[in-house]
Design an enzyme around this catalytic site. Sequence first.
Site, PDB file in Angstrom:
ATOM      1  N   GLU A 129       0.846  -1.203   0.000  1.00 49.56           N
ATOM      2  CA  GLU A 129       0.000   0.000   0.000  1.00 49.56           C
ATOM      3  C   GLU A 129       0.880   1.251   0.000  1.00 49.56           C
ATOM      4  O   GLU A 129       2.046   1.203   0.415  1.00 49.56           O
ATOM      5  CB  GLU A 129      -0.898  -0.077   1.254  1.00 49.56           C
ATOM      6  CG  GLU A 129      -1.775   1.103   1.557  1.00 49.56           C
ATOM      7  CD  GLU A 129      -2.847   1.381   0.509  1.00 49.56           C
ATOM      8  OE1 GLU A 129      -2.473   1.598  -0.652  1.00 49.56           O
ATOM      9  OE2 GLU A 129      -4.030   1.418   0.870  1.00 49.56           O
ATOM     10  N   ASP A 130       0.336   2.373  -0.452  1.00 52.09           N
ATOM     11  CA  ASP A 130       1.108   3.614  -0.453  1.00 52.09           C
ATOM     12  C   ASP A 130       1.093   4.293   0.911  1.00 52.09           C
ATOM     13  O   ASP A 130       2.128   4.641   1.456  1.00 52.09           O
ATOM     14  CB  ASP A 130       0.621   4.577  -1.555  1.00 52.09           C
ATOM     15  CG  ASP A 130      -0.878   4.851  -1.511  1.00 52.09           C
ATOM     16  OD1 ASP A 130      -1.576   4.318  -0.620  1.00 52.09           O
ATOM     17  OD2 ASP A 130      -1.355   5.606  -2.377  1.00 52.09           O
TER      18      ASP A 130
ATOM     19  N   ASP B 106      -3.865   6.080   6.220  1.00 50.09           N
ATOM     20  CA  ASP B 106      -4.282   7.352   6.815  1.00 50.09           C
ATOM     21  C   ASP B 106      -5.254   7.036   7.958  1.00 50.09           C
ATOM     22  O   ASP B 106      -4.822   6.752   9.079  1.00 50.09           O
ATOM     23  CB  ASP B 106      -4.904   8.210   5.703  1.00 50.09           C
ATOM     24  CG  ASP B 106      -5.283   9.598   6.150  1.00 50.09           C
ATOM     25  OD1 ASP B 106      -5.201   9.884   7.352  1.00 50.09           O
ATOM     26  OD2 ASP B 106      -5.691  10.412   5.304  1.00 50.09           O
TER      27      ASP B 106
ATOM     28  N   PHE C  67      -1.419  16.423   3.574  1.00 50.31           N
ATOM     29  CA  PHE C  67      -1.716  15.673   2.355  1.00 50.31           C
ATOM     30  C   PHE C  67      -0.444  15.633   1.523  1.00 50.31           C
ATOM     31  O   PHE C  67       0.076  16.675   1.113  1.00 50.31           O
ATOM     32  CB  PHE C  67      -2.866  16.293   1.565  1.00 50.31           C
ATOM     33  CG  PHE C  67      -3.394  15.345   0.535  1.00 50.31           C
ATOM     34  CD1 PHE C  67      -4.271  14.329   0.889  1.00 50.31           C
ATOM     35  CD2 PHE C  67      -2.981  15.421  -0.790  1.00 50.31           C
ATOM     36  CE1 PHE C  67      -4.732  13.418  -0.057  1.00 50.31           C
ATOM     37  CE2 PHE C  67      -3.429  14.515  -1.744  1.00 50.31           C
ATOM     38  CZ  PHE C  67      -4.312  13.520  -1.368  1.00 50.31           C
TER      39      PHE C  67
ATOM     40  N   ARG D 291       2.066  12.060  -9.479  1.00 48.49           N
ATOM     41  CA  ARG D 291       2.584  10.696  -9.286  1.00 48.49           C
ATOM     42  C   ARG D 291       4.026  10.558  -9.768  1.00 48.49           C
ATOM     43  O   ARG D 291       4.799   9.781  -9.227  1.00 48.49           O
ATOM     44  CB  ARG D 291       1.732   9.679 -10.054  1.00 48.49           C
ATOM     45  CG  ARG D 291       0.343   9.446  -9.477  1.00 48.49           C
ATOM     46  CD  ARG D 291      -0.249   8.167 -10.054  1.00 48.49           C
ATOM     47  NE  ARG D 291      -1.697   8.118  -9.961  1.00 48.49           N
ATOM     48  CZ  ARG D 291      -2.370   7.755  -8.872  1.00 48.49           C
ATOM     49  NH1 ARG D 291      -1.731   7.431  -7.781  1.00 48.49           N
ATOM     50  NH2 ARG D 291      -3.693   7.722  -8.877  1.00 48.49           N
TER      51      ARG D 291
HETATM   52  P1  5GP Z   1      -7.340   5.524   4.593  1.00 44.47           P
HETATM   53  O1  5GP Z   1      -8.489   4.631   4.238  1.00 44.47           O
HETATM   54  O2  5GP Z   1      -6.285   4.864   5.404  1.00 44.47           O
HETATM   55  O3  5GP Z   1      -7.844   6.791   5.254  1.00 44.47           O
HETATM   56  O4  5GP Z   1      -6.720   6.037   3.258  1.00 44.47           O
HETATM   57  C1  5GP Z   1      -5.969   5.232   2.453  1.00 44.47           C
HETATM   58  C2  5GP Z   1      -5.891   5.779   1.045  1.00 44.47           C
HETATM   59  O5  5GP Z   1      -6.178   7.179   0.981  1.00 44.47           O
HETATM   60  C3  5GP Z   1      -4.488   5.656   0.551  1.00 44.47           C
HETATM   61  O6  5GP Z   1      -4.293   4.428  -0.071  1.00 44.47           O
HETATM   62  C4  5GP Z   1      -4.367   6.823  -0.408  1.00 44.47           C
HETATM   63  O7  5GP Z   1      -4.815   6.431  -1.682  1.00 44.47           O
HETATM   64  C5  5GP Z   1      -5.294   7.865   0.136  1.00 44.47           C
HETATM   65  N1  5GP Z   1      -4.578   8.878   0.946  1.00 44.47           N
HETATM   66  C6  5GP Z   1      -4.643   9.078   2.273  1.00 44.47           C
HETATM   67  N2  5GP Z   1      -3.849  10.082   2.672  1.00 44.47           N
HETATM   68  C7  5GP Z   1      -3.247  10.539   1.548  1.00 44.47           C
HETATM   69  C8  5GP Z   1      -2.280  11.566   1.304  1.00 44.47           C
HETATM   70  O8  5GP Z   1      -1.789  12.299   2.188  1.00 44.47           O
HETATM   71  N3  5GP Z   1      -1.899  11.723   0.000  1.00 44.47           N
HETATM   72  C9  5GP Z   1      -2.394  10.974  -1.025  1.00 44.47           C
HETATM   73  N4  5GP Z   1      -1.957  11.219  -2.243  1.00 44.47           N
HETATM   74  N5  5GP Z   1      -3.300   9.986  -0.821  1.00 44.47           N
HETATM   75  C10 5GP Z   1      -3.714   9.776   0.454  1.00 44.47           C
END
Ligand code: 5GP
Length: 209
Positions: free
Chosen positions: A125-126, A129, A178, A191
């Site tokens: 995963e990237d 959050d 972000f 990207r």
């Molecule tokens: P979560 O469900 O944990 O809140 O969010 C996961 C997904 O939200 C990540 O896989 C990503 O795609 C997106 N995301 C959350 N925070 C960021 C951020 O700071 N930057 C970017 N580009 N994507 C984010």
Amino acid sequence: MINVDSTLPKEAFVIPHHYYDDVESVLIPHGLILNRIEKVAQDIANDAQGSLIACCVLKGASVFYADLMNALRKAQTPDRKSIPFSYEFMKVKSYENDKSTGNVQISLSEDELKSYKGKHLLIVEDIVDTGRTMVALLERLKQYEPASVKVVSMLVKRTPESNGYVPDYFGFSVPDYFVVGYGLDYNEYFREMEHICIISDVGKVKYAV
Ligand code: 5GP
């Protein structure tokens, strides 16, 4: 645990000209990311119980995935064996602009999911959050009875919105901004930028949908 706390001035780095005004600062330079990935790959190799299906969560993890797979290819288990692994790609979407929609969409075919039975999965995963995306994905995968599921995320965000989920491995813990670059996008932009940066207000407005 690698905590990134401070930012670096963008003036000190090579930033693509077309994004220069759209980022506030550099959070993690590319060279540091690559070095950390070697160690994360070694940690994964130390724990590997057999061959892995390495599942890339598209599109954000794609750049991290490519570098991690290269590092994993060279990594060895404690008894000096290389690790066999195969590639898998899945799309998971939960964000619009910089806001979580709370609505997690996972695109996986039933055939792909059924083939995971008895296999060791490594989800790549990237960024974690709130943790909602990963919890939903893991919940879904569990139904298909893999032998094990481990998660490696390039970043973990320190946010009060966290549901408490922590991946098995991660590159860096980052503050609640972000972030973009190194595969991470803002509405498909950024990207291709190699450093992980904090988006500026100018960038947020310019690339909003
Ligand atoms: P979560 O469900 O944990 O809140 O969010 C996961 C997904 O939200 C990540 O896989 C990503 O795609 C997106 N995301 C959350 N925070 C960021 C951020 O700071 N930057 C970017 N580009 N994507 C984010």
